[in-house]
Scaffold this motif. Sequence first.
Motif, mmCIF file in Angstrom:
data_model
loop_
_atom_site.group_PDB
_atom_site.id
_atom_site.type_symbol
_atom_site.label_atom_id
_atom_site.label_comp_id
_atom_site.label_asym_id
_atom_site.label_seq_id
_atom_site.Cartn_x
_atom_site.Cartn_y
_atom_site.Cartn_z
ATOM 1 N N GLN A 1 0.943 -1.188 0.118
ATOM 2 C CA GLN A 1 0.024 0.122 -0.151
ATOM 3 C C GLN A 1 0.743 1.200 -0.063
ATOM 4 O O GLN A 1 0.521 2.296 -0.702
ATOM 5 N N LEU A 2 2.044 1.101 0.564
ATOM 6 C CA LEU A 2 2.926 2.394 0.573
ATOM 7 C C LEU A 2 3.496 2.582 -0.868
ATOM 8 O O LEU A 2 3.433 3.715 -1.252
ATOM 9 N N CYS B 1 3.907 5.471 -5.821
ATOM 10 C CA CYS B 1 4.271 5.299 -7.504
ATOM 11 C C CYS B 1 3.367 4.468 -7.759
ATOM 12 O O CYS B 1 3.423 3.157 -8.476
ATOM 13 N N PRO B 2 1.904 5.064 -8.129
ATOM 14 C CA PRO B 2 0.946 4.080 -8.649
ATOM 15 C C PRO B 2 0.933 3.644 -10.107
ATOM 16 O O PRO B 2 0.524 2.674 -10.456
ATOM 17 N N GLY B 3 1.866 4.441 -10.832
ATOM 18 C CA GLY B 3 1.918 4.142 -12.139
ATOM 19 C C GLY B 3 3.073 3.170 -12.468
ATOM 20 O O GLY B 3 3.391 2.811 -13.783
ATOM 21 N N LYS B 4 3.658 2.749 -11.497
ATOM 22 C CA LYS B 4 5.026 1.853 -11.517
ATOM 23 C C LYS B 4 4.502 0.773 -11.795
ATOM 24 O O LYS B 4 3.473 0.133 -11.387
ATOM 25 N N PRO B 5 5.231 -0.177 -12.720
ATOM 26 C CA PRO B 5 4.930 -1.751 -13.025
ATOM 27 C C PRO B 5 5.107 -2.488 -11.856
ATOM 28 O O PRO B 5 6.143 -2.384 -11.090
ATOM 29 N N PHE B 6 3.942 -3.149 -11.415
ATOM 30 C CA PHE B 6 4.080 -4.058 -10.338
ATOM 31 C C PHE B 6 3.906 -5.616 -10.755
ATOM 32 O O PHE B 6 4.782 -6.598 -9.995
ATOM 33 N N LEU B 7 3.170 -5.782 -11.587
ATOM 34 C CA LEU B 7 3.083 -7.313 -12.024
ATOM 35 C C LEU B 7 3.106 -7.517 -13.348
ATOM 36 O O LEU B 7 2.484 -6.839 -14.202
ATOM 37 N N LEU B 8 4.036 -8.321 -14.069
ATOM 38 C CA LEU B 8 4.018 -8.562 -15.480
ATOM 39 C C LEU B 8 3.595 -10.245 -15.561
ATOM 40 O O LEU B 8 4.109 -11.158 -14.887
ATOM 41 N N PHE B 9 2.519 -10.318 -16.323
ATOM 42 C CA PHE B 9 2.054 -11.744 -16.495
ATOM 43 C C PHE B 9 1.735 -11.991 -18.302
ATOM 44 O O PHE B 9 0.930 -11.260 -18.800
ATOM 45 N N GLU C 1 0.969 -8.897 -20.467
ATOM 46 C CA GLU C 1 0.294 -8.023 -19.750
ATOM 47 C C GLU C 1 0.971 -7.325 -18.754
ATOM 48 O O GLU C 1 1.865 -7.867 -17.824
ATOM 49 N N THR C 2 0.963 -6.067 -18.274
ATOM 50 C CA THR C 2 1.657 -5.404 -17.177
ATOM 51 C C THR C 2 0.498 -4.485 -16.263
ATOM 52 O O THR C 2 -0.150 -3.996 -17.051
ATOM 53 N N PHE C 3 0.626 -4.762 -15.044
ATOM 54 C CA PHE C 3 -0.188 -4.337 -14.222
ATOM 55 C C PHE C 3 0.517 -3.356 -13.208
ATOM 56 O O PHE C 3 1.497 -3.760 -12.678
ATOM 57 N N THR C 4 0.189 -2.219 -12.947
ATOM 58 C CA THR C 4 0.802 -1.225 -12.134
ATOM 59 C C THR C 4 0.252 -1.284 -10.690
ATOM 60 O O THR C 4 -0.800 -2.044 -10.593
ATOM 61 N N TYR C 5 1.053 -0.775 -10.046
ATOM 62 C CA TYR C 5 0.600 -0.629 -8.313
ATOM 63 C C TYR C 5 -0.864 -0.203 -8.193
ATOM 64 O O TYR C 5 -1.402 -0.856 -7.710
ATOM 65 N N GLY C 6 -1.085 0.768 -8.795
ATOM 66 C CA GLY C 6 -2.440 1.366 -8.762
ATOM 67 C C GLY C 6 -3.667 0.601 -9.429
ATOM 68 O O GLY C 6 -4.632 0.498 -8.742
ATOM 69 N N GLN C 7 -3.199 -0.025 -10.420
ATOM 70 C CA GLN C 7 -4.483 -0.897 -10.985
ATOM 71 C C GLN C 7 -4.555 -2.027 -10.150
ATOM 72 O O GLN C 7 -5.995 -2.588 -9.782
ATOM 73 N N VAL C 8 -3.495 -2.664 -9.632
ATOM 74 C CA VAL C 8 -3.710 -3.752 -8.666
ATOM 75 C C VAL C 8 -4.141 -3.477 -7.301
ATOM 76 O O VAL C 8 -5.282 -4.204 -6.946
ATOM 77 N N ASP C 9 -4.126 -2.280 -6.772
ATOM 78 C CA ASP C 9 -4.522 -1.816 -5.677
ATOM 79 C C ASP C 9 -6.135 -1.681 -5.811
ATOM 80 O O ASP C 9 -7.016 -2.036 -5.105
ATOM 81 N N ALA C 10 -6.498 -1.039 -7.253
ATOM 82 C CA ALA C 10 -7.892 -0.946 -7.172
ATOM 83 C C ALA C 10 -8.745 -2.011 -7.660
ATOM 84 O O ALA C 10 -9.732 -2.242 -6.952
ATOM 85 N N GLN C 11 -7.976 -3.028 -8.138
ATOM 86 C CA GLN C 11 -8.621 -4.363 -8.289
ATOM 87 C C GLN C 11 -8.877 -5.027 -6.847
ATOM 88 O O GLN C 11 -9.890 -5.774 -6.788
ATOM 89 N N SER C 12 -7.915 -5.092 -6.275
ATOM 90 C CA SER C 12 -8.210 -5.733 -4.935
ATOM 91 C C SER C 12 -8.766 -4.999 -3.999
ATOM 92 O O SER C 12 -9.911 -5.763 -3.152
#
Length: 118
Positions: free
Chosen positions: A16-17, A22-30, A33-44
């Motif tokens: 969460q920190l 840095c919500p636009g930074k890549p967090f997950l590569l699958f 597809e690339t998911f940013t911290y912000g996208q994963v936080d919003a989905q969760s």
Amino acid sequence: RRLARCPPCALLEVFQLRARSCPGKPFLLFQDETFTYGQVDAQSTRLAWALWHRCAPRPAQVVAVFMPNSPAYVWTWLALAKLGCAMACVNSNARGAALCHALRASGATVVIVSPGET
């Protein structure tokens, strides 16, 4: 410093920190597809909200998750952490008696299953 804290910093806190800083930074590569911290936080957060309204899990309640490796698995874990629930990871390859044993042994009262696993 974070590891020396008492109680120690939880992985959800660290995520969460980073999601806030840095919500636009890549967090997950699958795959491609690339998911940013912000996208994963919003989905969760969306999933936590849906779970809360659908089955109202209590903090410390065990929820079994029967899903293959996918981005949804990550935000499901984060959603359950946000709700304060314990996640019992059930092998998505388990079938029959092994699956029944895993679910019984977990003590889960709620099971989350991906559509392809039913």
